[in-house]
Design an enzyme around this catalytic site. Structure first.
Site, PDB file in Angstrom:
ATOM      1  N   ARG A  25       0.822  -1.221   0.000  1.00  0.00           N
ATOM      2  CA  ARG A  25       0.000   0.000   0.000  1.00  0.00           C
ATOM      3  C   ARG A  25       0.855   1.269   0.000  1.00  0.00           C
ATOM      4  NH1 ARG A  25      -1.604   2.882   3.983  1.00  0.00           N
ATOM      5  NH2 ARG A  25      -1.583   1.215   5.523  1.00  0.00           N
ATOM      6  N   TYR A  79     -12.215  14.418 -19.151  1.00  0.00           N
ATOM      7  CA  TYR A  79     -12.708  13.041 -19.049  1.00  0.00           C
ATOM      8  C   TYR A  79     -13.903  12.994 -18.076  1.00  0.00           C
ATOM      9  CZ  TYR A  79     -12.927   8.299 -17.298  1.00  0.00           C
ATOM     10  OH  TYR A  79     -13.379   7.069 -16.880  1.00  0.00           O
ATOM     11  N   ASP A 139      -3.398  16.408 -17.416  1.00  0.00           N
ATOM     12  CA  ASP A 139      -3.604  14.976 -17.645  1.00  0.00           C
ATOM     13  C   ASP A 139      -3.024  14.691 -19.031  1.00  0.00           C
ATOM     14  OD1 ASP A 139      -4.634  12.535 -18.537  1.00  0.00           O
ATOM     15  OD2 ASP A 139      -6.501  12.739 -17.413  1.00  0.00           O
ATOM     16  N   LYS A 197      -4.041   3.131 -20.273  1.00  0.00           N
ATOM     17  CA  LYS A 197      -4.177   3.390 -21.716  1.00  0.00           C
ATOM     18  C   LYS A 197      -2.845   3.102 -22.412  1.00  0.00           C
ATOM     19  CE  LYS A 197      -8.055   5.172 -20.151  1.00  0.00           C
ATOM     20  NZ  LYS A 197      -9.108   4.286 -19.759  1.00  0.00           N
TER      21      LYS A 197
HETATM   22  C1  LIG Z   1      -7.957  11.319 -20.157  1.00  0.00           C
HETATM   23  C2  LIG Z   1      -8.283  10.306 -19.102  1.00  0.00           C
HETATM   24  N1  LIG Z   1      -7.823  10.495 -17.858  1.00  0.00           N
HETATM   25  C3  LIG Z   1      -8.092   9.622 -16.868  1.00  0.00           C
HETATM   26  C4  LIG Z   1      -8.864   8.490 -17.091  1.00  0.00           C
HETATM   27  C5  LIG Z   1      -9.151   7.543 -15.954  1.00  0.00           C
HETATM   28  O1  LIG Z   1      -8.321   6.438 -16.042  1.00  0.00           O
HETATM   29  P1  LIG Z   1      -8.566   5.028 -15.298  1.00  0.00           P
HETATM   30  O2  LIG Z   1      -9.703   4.363 -16.002  1.00  0.00           O
HETATM   31  O3  LIG Z   1      -7.265   4.330 -15.427  1.00  0.00           O
HETATM   32  O4  LIG Z   1      -8.916   5.336 -13.878  1.00  0.00           O
HETATM   33  C6  LIG Z   1      -9.347   8.245 -18.379  1.00  0.00           C
HETATM   34  C7  LIG Z   1     -10.154   7.037 -18.640  1.00  0.00           C
HETATM   35  O5  LIG Z   1     -10.681   6.850 -19.718  1.00  0.00           O
HETATM   36  C8  LIG Z   1      -9.053   9.173 -19.410  1.00  0.00           C
HETATM   37  O6  LIG Z   1      -9.494   9.003 -20.662  1.00  0.00           O
END
Ligand SMILES: Cc1ncc(COP(=O)(O)O)c(C=O)c1O
Length: 390
Positions: free
Chosen positions: A55, A109, A181, A206
């Site tokens: 953790r 997102y 992000d 991703k």
């Molecule tokens: C741009 C972006 N940031 C964050 C996330 C969240 O990622 P996770 O599904 O790994 O929590 C996504 C998920 O599709 C995303 O497209």
């Protein structure tokens, strides 16, 4: 001429690796152990320094990823997390207190939008939405309690590219923390710390992992700040399992070849779709017709593997017929893997927003998002063509 830094593909393979290798193993093994014997020699580092525990995100499978990712983007330090949302929530909980406010790009997102408008709102943290392409409009949104500015390098799902250099300058000028992000661009196409971003976030589910077999995330930034974020992550508990860390480590090594292939295929698909009689609009920053194409060209070394499109018949039904008729793209959430995936953001990634909220952002009910994988691009073009004709 002597070079001071290794190329990014060399860093993907070699940066941060265990030295010396564990029993000579070329690949770092999985350390599937929740806890580790306390190293007396490290006791002076205190509880978190001396104790290894999953953790605390500090097993050998975690620390190799921290070193590798920090080196890839040129950040001082990095922290892996259990998912992209764990990275985003940990970063925002580290930055913001009750009463604080955040400037955030209008179209983010769906999960991030939900976190900002629901959980953070419940804690008394406010959001002021900005058009990231219009820096002149940001100052009016500032308050005394604004602490940070949050953007995506390419937005999900419309692939908008904000004025990222202006975001950094604005943050510096007003004492804010700049947060991005960088999931869609990946460190292959864009490295935010190089233009001065304070914090860079990833869903490593991703492209960084690239095989649709785990969820993971990461936070990058200055060493001191990452230490604060690590304490926050330790308490929130969103640690990455070592087996997932092992798979992520393996996936990352091929990031360069995968993303360059996906950049090229997505551009080819976007150009094809743009000319197709059944398609009204393609959203892809590599197209000259994209409103932010020039900015994307300056900032990025590739435009990524994700694009979205509106059909001439913009209804949800027409989009679902197209998705059902496509044989290669798999209808599924997520993106960035080796398989081409397709889905309708209004039904999946942005389903948590109201139709009015989606309408304001330009996410139509019939918008379709494609994540281009590693299949032969000719096969993808043939298949998309037959699906559009159907
Ligand atoms: C741009 C972006 N940031 C964050 C996330 C969240 O990622 P996770 O599904 O790994 O929590 C996504 C998920 O599709 C995303 O497209």
């Amino acid at each position: 001429m002597s070079r001071t830094s290794r190329g990014i593909d060399t860093k993907l393979i070699r940066a941060g690796e265990a030295h010396p290798r564990v029993h000579g193993a070329v690949v770092l093994p999985v350390f599937q152990s929740a806890t580790f014997e306390i190293d007396r020699a490290e006791e002076h580092l205190g509880y978190h320094g001396a104790a290894r525990y999953i953790r605390l995100n500090n097993t050998p499978n975690h620390t190799v990823l921290h070193r590798k990712l920090a080196e890839l983007e040129g950040a001082e330090a990095a922290l892996v997390t259990a998912s992209g949302m764990a990275a985003i929530s940990t970063a925002l909980f580290t930055l913001l207190r009750s009463g604080d406010r955040l400037l955030a790009q209008r179209c983010v997102y769906g999960g991030t939008h939900g976190l900002l408008t629901r959980e953070l709102a419940q804690l008394g943290i406010g959001v002021d939405w900005i058009d990231a392409a219009q820096p002149a409009s940001w100052e009016t949104k500032l308050t005394e309690r604004t602490r940070a500015i949050y953007v995506e390098s390419m937005t999900n799902p419309l692939l908008e590219v904000g004025d990222l250099e202006a975001v950094v300058a604005f943050a510096r000028g007003h004492g804010l923390v700049s947060v991005i992000d960088n999931t869609f661009a990946t460190p292959i196409n864009f490295r935010p710390p190089e233009i001065g971003f304070d914090v860079s976030l990833h869903s490593r589910t991703k492209y960084l992992n690239g095989h649709d077999d785990i969820v993971a995330g990461a936070i990058l930034g200055g060493a001191e700040w990452i230490e604060r974020a690590t304490h926050c992550a330790n308490h929130l508990g969103g640690a990455l399992d070592p087996h997932a860390a092992f798979l992520l480590h393996r996936g990352m090594k091929t990031l360069g070849v995968r993303v360059r292939h996906q950049n090229a295929s997505a551009l080819c698909v976007a150009r094809f779709l743009e000319q197709h009689a059944a398609v009204a609009r393609v959203h892809y920053p590599g197209l000259a017709s994209h409103p932010h194409h020039e900015r994307a060209r300056t900032l990025f070394s590739g435009f990524g593997g994700t694009l979205s499109l509106d059909l001439v018949d913009g209804s949800a039904e027409a989009a679902e017929r197209f998705i059902a008729a496509a044989r290669l793209p798999i209808p599924a959430p997520s993106l960035g893997g080796v398989e081409t995936l397709v889905m309708r953001p209004a039904a999946i990634s942005h389903a948590g927003l109201t139709p009015e909220e989606r309408g304001e952002l330009g996410i139509g009910e019939g918008l379709v998002r494609l994540s281009i994988g590693l299949e032969s691009v000719e096969d993808l073009l043939d298949d998309l063509d037959q699906a559009l004709r159907a």
